[in-house]
Design an enzyme around this catalytic site. Structure first.
Site, PDB file in Angstrom:
ATOM      1  N   CYS B  39       0.835  -1.199   0.000  1.00 14.86           N
ATOM      2  CA  CYS B  39       0.000   0.000   0.000  1.00 14.86           C
ATOM      3  C   CYS B  39       0.871   1.250   0.000  1.00 14.86           C
ATOM      4  O   CYS B  39       2.085   1.164   0.138  1.00 14.86           O
ATOM      5  CB  CYS B  39      -0.895   0.013   1.222  1.00 14.86           C
ATOM      6  SG  CYS B  39       0.088  -0.084   2.719  1.00 14.86           S
ATOM      7  N   ASP B 462      29.505  -1.475 -50.414  1.00 14.24           N
ATOM      8  CA  ASP B 462      30.581  -0.500 -50.335  1.00 14.24           C
ATOM      9  C   ASP B 462      31.863  -1.316 -50.343  1.00 14.24           C
ATOM     10  O   ASP B 462      31.986  -2.290 -49.621  1.00 14.24           O
ATOM     11  CB  ASP B 462      30.443   0.294 -49.031  1.00 14.24           C
ATOM     12  CG  ASP B 462      31.535   1.324 -48.914  1.00 14.24           C
ATOM     13  OD1 ASP B 462      31.680   2.125 -49.844  1.00 14.24           O
ATOM     14  OD2 ASP B 462      32.248   1.309 -47.898  1.00 14.24           O
ATOM     15  N   ASP B 665      30.134  -0.337 -43.708  1.00 11.96           N
ATOM     16  CA  ASP B 665      30.677  -0.605 -42.377  1.00 11.96           C
ATOM     17  C   ASP B 665      30.181   0.407 -41.359  1.00 11.96           C
ATOM     18  O   ASP B 665      30.685   0.483 -40.247  1.00 11.96           O
ATOM     19  CB  ASP B 665      32.194  -0.768 -42.374  1.00 11.96           C
ATOM     20  CG  ASP B 665      32.885   0.345 -43.130  1.00 11.96           C
ATOM     21  OD1 ASP B 665      32.188   1.319 -43.471  1.00 11.96           O
ATOM     22  OD2 ASP B 665      34.089   0.243 -43.382  1.00 11.96           O
TER      23      ASP B 665
END
Lengths: 125, 777
Positions: B39, B462, B665
């Site tokens: 509570c 790439d 990367d």
């Protein structure tokens, strides 16, 4: 058509109408998050056969803490999904699970149970 | 317990001013999981107890999240002291197993195991009772037997046997349906509850007031067997579902289990074993052969080979030496080493992988949207269809059988339509797919990336760092007119002695090459770097120079025709040439180039074999680009692309109507990764890379791209199959259950068969998802 048949027909049509109205026209329980002094918007949500409240209004760009208290142990509500925030959380029965997120975009984002039956909305303003 | 040096955002100041702090005192903030608060006054009590503890600056207790946020002075009190304060107040502090993100899972697992045992008990009770009720209900089929048994007594016996099935085994369905109705929502439990409830209530009426039925010209038939069997079958479905579900998240659990439990830390000059949660930043940790690395850090002493397969999917051990990073959960194979801790808890690579996989599993695939929309309205619509079925059968069937027929079909429609299979179709496949990806070092950011990967038809690579290693390596060492009484090895040793002094990447390439050849170690003196040209030093009394042509010309070293010819050949091959001279004589040439990874050509071939077009992009000149492209079997490439133009090349391909996956990367490629339909960051682990890309490959190897694309195709195929299964069960099942085939074939679906089909539908969807685990990627 005898009387019973007429009763069944009318009763059936009325029941179909009632089912549609009962489930599709259900009113939303809207609650606005309460910001604590540190700026975290908190809402307590009770999970028991549904979410109450089921529409939570929060402000954009302020951290939100949704406290889900799962007041049952049946399997339907054991998972909570907030797909727009990439959150899948298991809600332990009779416990509070705090889900924290940061809404960066305004909009309405749905949260559901694992099977998309129980539904609620997070409204970011 | 998580400790941060900065206050957490959820921290709320408590009333009352904090004590005046001495200058330069830093506070720490920690979160404690408090147990036993029921509570608001409990939380106030804990908060007060903590606030009054010496050394505590502020304490806030949140009842809902059961967490205390405490700001304290580490010089005055530690976490154990805070725990003692809470315990003194009569509450417990729950310590999650393993720091942070990997914690609290065991508790959840225990709860689930308990819930599963309960489910199993409910199932067996239902099965046992249904097995008795079934033959009892069949007594009616034998008229000879029927005459000896009193119908009402038989009905009452069945009623008594059905009650435990309903009230114990099936209780959850009714409670859940009732809770849902109060919220005006309907779930699968609603269908089961209404279906079995209707069958039961009808039977109850037939048992209690059979005379009323007979007066209506009806046999007081009971459907207790239907009720009990449906509940047993649906519980069977749930048992199987629960078992299969546990296996879908097995990958994440396996990842978490990888974490070491203890670490051998050097404290005050002594080696001590401590729990992993107590490891701090900058601790020195000792790792012996065969042990797991406790957390992330950098090697400070020793060298070894580490098995990093659990993080990268790379099966070969990786050599590590002083200065190299090591990661928690990886396995030390050969040597002993010490490392300095750089990351703990949430920050570690393993924790980040777990988080990423968990997030992906929580995301929604676009393909799921339809299923989501359908399941939102599904249950109420099925209830309406069931009512309509009842009405139509009641009106159309012969008067003597209309009520039972209407009832049976009403129940069958409700039971077969249960939409769990629909809800499980996509998420389970995604859970298995992303988990399997993580095992192979492929981190999928979200379900959308998985779906995009499936549509990709062009892969843009790439060059630097993806096809090639991204670092220069010596490809040619050409000795020329060696000085008398020297051999190739001693010349290389002298040159390497000079290059060891240099920080230049080309010099490092020479050193790596020489080390691989195992040359002798010599000392160099008078090192001098010549900006943009090379370097010189004195080795064994002779002046050694390595650099470009200009360096040698400036030092009046004559280039021989043989050296010029060899240099031209290297330049033709698009290599960088290093000229080396000893004592004013040219002695050797090095050809240096960024080398293609061994795996690149095979991976590209595999991508092409799968029908994807592979395109290369590089900042290099046309000639170098053509050379590399030819080496790996790529026909289309973009050369001399500036970093800022990479994204526009992606756009150009997209303008051709292609769905482009960009592999980079992850550092200067970020805009292109974001522009592409699917970005794959390679050799990842950095936050930037993970943020920019939809998929992160932990391993620097193009095979990861093959794995990622293959995995996405397999996952998407599984999702499609699952959705098909789910829709077929529901869309075909409902009309059959409603009796649509009856006028033509006389077929009706028994509610029990409907329950069996229902149970099977979600199990078949789950089983299909689990098949993914065995798939080859």
């Amino acid at each position: 058509m005898d009387t019973t048949e007429i009763i069944v027909l009318l009763g059936g049509m009325a029941s179909i109408g009632f089912v549609g109205w009962f489930f599709f026209m259900a009113p939303h329980q809207v609650a606005t998050a309460v910001s604590s002094s540190s700026g975290v918007q908190q809402v307590d949500i009770m999970v028991k056969g549904g979410y109450s409240p089921n529409v939570i209004e929060v402000e954009k760009d302020k951290p939100v803490q949704l406290n889900f208290y799962r007041d049952e142990d049946n399997s339907c509500s054991e998972e909570l999904l907030l797909p727009d925030f990439q959150i899948r959380r298991e809600l332990a029965p009779f416990q509070t699970t705090a889900v924290e997120l940061l809404p960066r975009q305004a909009g309405t984002f749905e949260f559901t149970c694992g099977m998309h039956m129980l539904r609620g909305q997070l409204v970011v303003k | 317990m998580n400790t941060t040096s900065a206050p957490s955002p959820s921290q709320v100041p408590t009333p009352g001013e904090p004590a005046n702090l001495p200058p330069n005192t830093t506070t720490e903030t920690t979160t404690l999981n408090i147990e036993g608060m029921t509570c608001a006054s409990c939380s106030n009590f804990v908060e007060r107890a903590l606030s009054r503890t010496p050394g505590v600056q502020r304490a806030t207790v949140n009842l809902a999240s059961e967490k205390a946020t405490v700001e304290f002075l580490p010089t005055q009190i530690d976490k154990a002291g805070l725990r003692a304060a809470v315990e003194q107040a009569g509450y417990a502090v729950h310590e999650p197993v393993a720091a942070g993100v990997l914690g609290s899972d065991e508790e959840l697992a225990q709860r689930k195991a308990a819930a599963y045992r309960k489910l199993l008990r409910r199932f067996w009770v239902a099965v046992a009772l249904a097995a008795i009720i079934m033959p009892l209900s069949m007594v009616m089929l034998w008229p000879a037997l029927m005459q000896r048994v009193s119908m009402p007594v038989l009905n009452y016996v069945q009623l008594l046997l059905t009650l435990p099935v309903l009230l114990y085994s099936g209780r959850e369905f009714y409670v859940s349906a009732w809770n849902g109705l109060r919220h005006r929502t309907a779930s699968m439990d609603t269908l089961i509850a209404v279906g079995t409830g209707a069958a039961f209530l009808y039977s109850l009426a037939a048992t209690l007031i059979p005379n009323w039925f007979m007066r209506q010209g009806l046999m007081p038939e009971v459907y207790y067997d239907t009720t009990a069997t449906i509940i047993a079958l649906i519980l069977l479905g749930k048992v199987l579902e629960s078992r299969a579900k546990q296996r879908t998240s097995a990958a994440i659990r396996a990842l978490m289990d990888l974490q070491a439990k203890t670490a051998r830390v050097v404290r005050h000059g002594q080696e001590v074993d401590i729990p992993i949660e107590e490891v701090r930043l900058n601790d020195i940790v000792l790792v012996r052969p065969g042990e797991k690395v406790a957390t992330d850090g950098v090697i400070t002493e020793g060298r070894s080979a580490l098995d990093e397969a659990m993080l990268t999917g790379e099966s070969l051990p990786v050599e590590k030496k002083v200065g190299d990073p090591v990661f928690g959960a990886t396995l030390n194979k050969t040597g002993s080493f010490r490392f300095q801790v750089t990351k703990v808890g949430h920050e570690t690579m393993l924790a980040q992988i777990v988080k990423l996989v968990e997030e992906a599993q929580g995301s929604r695939a676009p393909i799921q949207r339809l299923a989501d929309k359908v399941s939102a309205v599904f249950v109420p619509i099925v209830v309406m269809i069931a009512i309509a079925t009842f009405v139509v059968w009641f009106l159309a069937a012969p008067e003597a059988t209309r009520l039972p027929l209407a009832l049976v079909n009403f129940v069958a429609v409700l039971i077969i339509a249960c939409p769990c299979a629909l809800g499980l179709a996509t998420p389970t496949a995604i859970m298995v797919g992303t988990g399997k990806g993580a095992e192979h070092g492929v981190l999928i950011r979200n379900a959308e990336a998985l779906e995009k990967a499936y549509q990709v038809n062009t892969v843009l690579l790439d060059k630097t760092g993806t096809i090639t290693r991204g670092e220069p390596a010596v490809t040619d060492f050409i000795p020329l007119n060696l000085p008398p009484s020297t051999d190739q090895a001693s010349v290389l040793a002298m040159l390497t002695a000079l290059e060891r002094q240099s920080e230049h990447p080309l010099a490092e390439a020479v050193v790596r090459y020489a080390d691989a050849q195992g040359v002798a170690s010599l000392l160099a003196a008078d090192f001098q770097a010549y900006e943009g040209r090379g370097a010189g030093a004195t080795v064994e009394g002779q002046r050694v120079l390595i650099g470009n042509r200009r360096l040698l010309e400036e030092h009046n070293v004559l280039l021989t025709p043989a050296s010029t010819e060899a240099a031209d050949r290297l330049l033709d091959e698009a290599k960088t040439v290093l000229y080396a001279a000893i004592g004013g004589q040219i002695v050797a040439l090095f050809g240096v180039a960024d080398t293609v990874r061994e795996t690149s050509a095979a991976a590209i071939r595999e991508l092409q074999r799968q029908g994807l077009e592979v395109v290369m992009m590089t900042g290099d000149n046309q000639q170098t680009a053509a050379k590399v492209a030819q080496q790996v079997g790529i026909t289309r490439f973009f050369a001399e692309v500036l970093p800022q133009d990479k994204a526009s090349k992606v756009k150009a391909l997209q303008a051709e109507g292609r769905i482009v996956a960009m592999v980079g990367d992850g550092i200067n490629d970020a805009p292109a990764l974001a522009q592409a339909d699917l970005g794959l960051a390679m050799g990842g682990g950095t936050d930037v890379a993970m943020e920019a890309a939809g998929i992160t490959l932990m391993r620097s190897d193009l095979n990861g791209v093959v794995t990622a694309l293959r995995l996405s195709r397999q996952t998407m195929r599984t999702i499609r199959q699952n959705l098909f299964f789910a829709f077929v069960y529901n869309t075909l099942g409902i009309p059959i259950a409603a009796g649509l085939l009856y006028p033509f074939t006389g077929w009706l679906l028994s509610p029990m068969l409907a329950a069996a089909a229902m149970a099977l539908s979600s199990v078949s969807v789950l089983t299909n998802s689990l098949r993914l685990r065995a798939a080859k990627v």
